[in-house]
Design an enzyme around this catalytic site. Structure first.
Site, PDB file in Angstrom:
ATOM      1  N   CYS A  79       0.846  -1.201   0.000  1.00  0.00           N
ATOM      2  CA  CYS A  79       0.000   0.000   0.000  1.00  0.00           C
ATOM      3  C   CYS A  79       0.881   1.252   0.000  1.00  0.00           C
ATOM      4  CB  CYS A  79      -0.941   0.008   1.199  1.00  0.00           C
ATOM      5  SG  CYS A  79      -2.400  -1.050   1.007  1.00  0.00           S
TER       6      CYS A  79
ATOM      7  N   ASP B 213      10.570  -6.364  -8.837  1.00  0.00           N
ATOM      8  CA  ASP B 213      10.876  -6.946  -7.526  1.00  0.00           C
ATOM      9  C   ASP B 213      12.264  -6.498  -7.082  1.00  0.00           C
ATOM     10  OD1 ASP B 213       9.622  -9.681  -5.923  1.00  0.00           O
ATOM     11  OD2 ASP B 213      11.660  -9.040  -5.452  1.00  0.00           O
TER      12      ASP B 213
ATOM     13  N   HIS C 228      -6.407  -3.002  -1.186  1.00  0.00           N
ATOM     14  CA  HIS C 228      -5.710  -3.889  -0.246  1.00  0.00           C
ATOM     15  C   HIS C 228      -6.538  -5.152  -0.033  1.00  0.00           C
ATOM     16  CE1 HIS C 228      -3.038  -5.112   3.020  1.00  0.00           C
ATOM     17  NE2 HIS C 228      -4.149  -5.607   3.547  1.00  0.00           N
TER      18      HIS C 228
ATOM     19  N   ASN D  29       1.857 -16.558  -4.456  1.00  0.00           N
ATOM     20  CA  ASN D  29       2.154 -17.276  -3.225  1.00  0.00           C
ATOM     21  C   ASN D  29       1.067 -16.916  -2.216  1.00  0.00           C
ATOM     22  OD1 ASN D  29       4.556 -18.266  -4.340  1.00  0.00           O
ATOM     23  ND2 ASN D  29       5.695 -16.451  -3.700  1.00  0.00           N
TER      24      ASN D  29
ATOM     25  N   HIS E  21      -0.346  -8.501   1.030  1.00  0.00           N
ATOM     26  CA  HIS E  21      -1.155  -7.704   0.092  1.00  0.00           C
ATOM     27  C   HIS E  21      -1.076  -8.488  -1.213  1.00  0.00           C
ATOM     28  CE1 HIS E  21      -2.248  -3.496  -1.667  1.00  0.00           C
ATOM     29  NE2 HIS E  21      -2.311  -4.381  -2.660  1.00  0.00           N
TER      30      HIS E  21
ATOM     31  N   HIS F 278      -0.543 -10.209  -4.538  1.00  0.00           N
ATOM     32  CA  HIS F 278       0.350  -9.842  -5.645  1.00  0.00           C
ATOM     33  C   HIS F 278       0.678 -11.084  -6.451  1.00  0.00           C
ATOM     34  CE1 HIS F 278       2.830 -10.857  -2.134  1.00  0.00           C
ATOM     35  NE2 HIS F 278       3.710 -11.361  -2.988  1.00  0.00           N
TER      36      HIS F 278
ATOM     37  N   HIS G  43       3.643 -12.625  -9.132  1.00  0.00           N
ATOM     38  CA  HIS G  43       4.995 -12.498  -9.661  1.00  0.00           C
ATOM     39  C   HIS G  43       4.959 -12.851 -11.144  1.00  0.00           C
ATOM     40  CE1 HIS G  43       7.027 -12.763  -5.583  1.00  0.00           C
ATOM     41  NE2 HIS G  43       5.850 -13.297  -5.301  1.00  0.00           N
TER      42      HIS G  43
HETATM   43  P1  5GP Z   1       5.958 -13.030  -1.607  1.00  0.00           P
HETATM   44  O1  5GP Z   1       7.097 -13.715  -0.923  1.00  0.00           O
HETATM   45  O2  5GP Z   1       5.008 -12.409  -0.602  1.00  0.00           O
HETATM   46  O3  5GP Z   1       5.238 -13.874  -2.616  1.00  0.00           O
HETATM   47  O4  5GP Z   1       6.602 -11.875  -2.469  1.00  0.00           O
HETATM   48  C1  5GP Z   1       6.986 -10.660  -1.936  1.00  0.00           C
HETATM   49  C2  5GP Z   1       8.000 -10.070  -2.880  1.00  0.00           C
HETATM   50  O5  5GP Z   1       8.153  -8.706  -2.576  1.00  0.00           O
HETATM   51  C3  5GP Z   1       9.382 -10.714  -2.778  1.00  0.00           C
HETATM   52  O6  5GP Z   1       9.743 -11.272  -4.036  1.00  0.00           O
HETATM   53  C4  5GP Z   1      10.285  -9.550  -2.381  1.00  0.00           C
HETATM   54  O7  5GP Z   1      11.558  -9.595  -3.014  1.00  0.00           O
HETATM   55  C5  5GP Z   1       9.487  -8.345  -2.808  1.00  0.00           C
HETATM   56  N1  5GP Z   1       9.736  -7.151  -2.007  1.00  0.00           N
HETATM   57  C6  5GP Z   1       9.800  -7.077  -0.647  1.00  0.00           C
HETATM   58  N2  5GP Z   1      10.017  -5.812  -0.262  1.00  0.00           N
HETATM   59  C7  5GP Z   1      10.094  -5.072  -1.397  1.00  0.00           C
HETATM   60  C8  5GP Z   1      10.310  -3.681  -1.636  1.00  0.00           C
HETATM   61  O8  5GP Z   1      10.467  -2.858  -0.732  1.00  0.00           O
HETATM   62  N3  5GP Z   1      10.336  -3.277  -2.944  1.00  0.00           N
HETATM   63  C9  5GP Z   1      10.165  -4.161  -3.979  1.00  0.00           C
HETATM   64  N4  5GP Z   1      10.219  -3.660  -5.215  1.00  0.00           N
HETATM   65  N5  5GP Z   1       9.952  -5.469  -3.777  1.00  0.00           N
HETATM   66  C10 5GP Z   1       9.922  -5.919  -2.507  1.00  0.00           C
HETATM   67 ZN    ZN Z   2      -1.841  -3.241   1.251  1.00  0.00          ZN
END
Ligand code: 5GP
Ligand code: ZN
Length: 112
Positions: free
Chosen positions: A6, A29, A45, A85, A96, A98, A100
């Site tokens: 957010c 990422d 959100h 994920n 939140h 998302h 990939h």
């Molecule tokens: P998850 O593990 O929840 O599926 O994916 C979260 C993703 O967010 C991870 O791939 C991580 O590298 C990315 N991420 C975490 N913090 C930040 C950030 O501050 N900026 C960006 N651009 N990506 C982030």
């Molecule tokens: Zn959020």
């Protein structure tokens, strides 16, 4: 609300934006797992995929369509992977919703 994505959407935390419209925000990422690694995030959100309902039908379709368009824009002609994920066992670290978008190399299956 104390939510990283957010804050990124609001511009309070900087990000490398690749696309934005009324419904979604897409950015690179910070820890890329492939030559192309883009996060596609709804502006609303929603905690996880487990929290969607019928009202999100257009949004979820929109994400798929924009993933396809971003894949083309980033030259992923040989294919790509779109990953969500979901919660603890799915490996979700940011609560939140998302997706990939990963590409630019061959992907292994099954995931670890
Ligand atoms: P998850 O593990 O929840 O599926 O994916 C979260 C993703 O967010 C991870 O791939 C991580 O590298 C990315 N991420 C975490 N913090 C930040 C950030 O501050 N900026 C960006 N651009 N990506 C982030
Ligand atoms: Zn959020």
């Amino acid at each position: 609300m104390d939510c990283l994505f957010c804050k990124i959407i609001a511009g309070e935390i900087p990000s490398d934006k690749v696309y934005e419209d009324d419904l979604i925000y897409a950015f690179k990422d910070i820890d890329p797992q492939a030559p192309v690694h883009i996060l596609i995030v709804p502006k609303e959100h929603i905690e996880s995929l487990d929290d969607i309902n019928e009202s999100h039908k257009d949004l979820i379709f929109h994400i798929s369509l924009k993933a396809k368009e971003l894949a083309a824009k980033f030259g992923l002609t040989k294919g790509y992977r779109l990953v969500n994920n979901c919660k603890e066992d799915g490996g979700q670290s940011v609560n939140h919703l998302h997706y990939h978008l990963l590409g630019g190399r061959s992907m292994a299956w099954p995931p670890g």
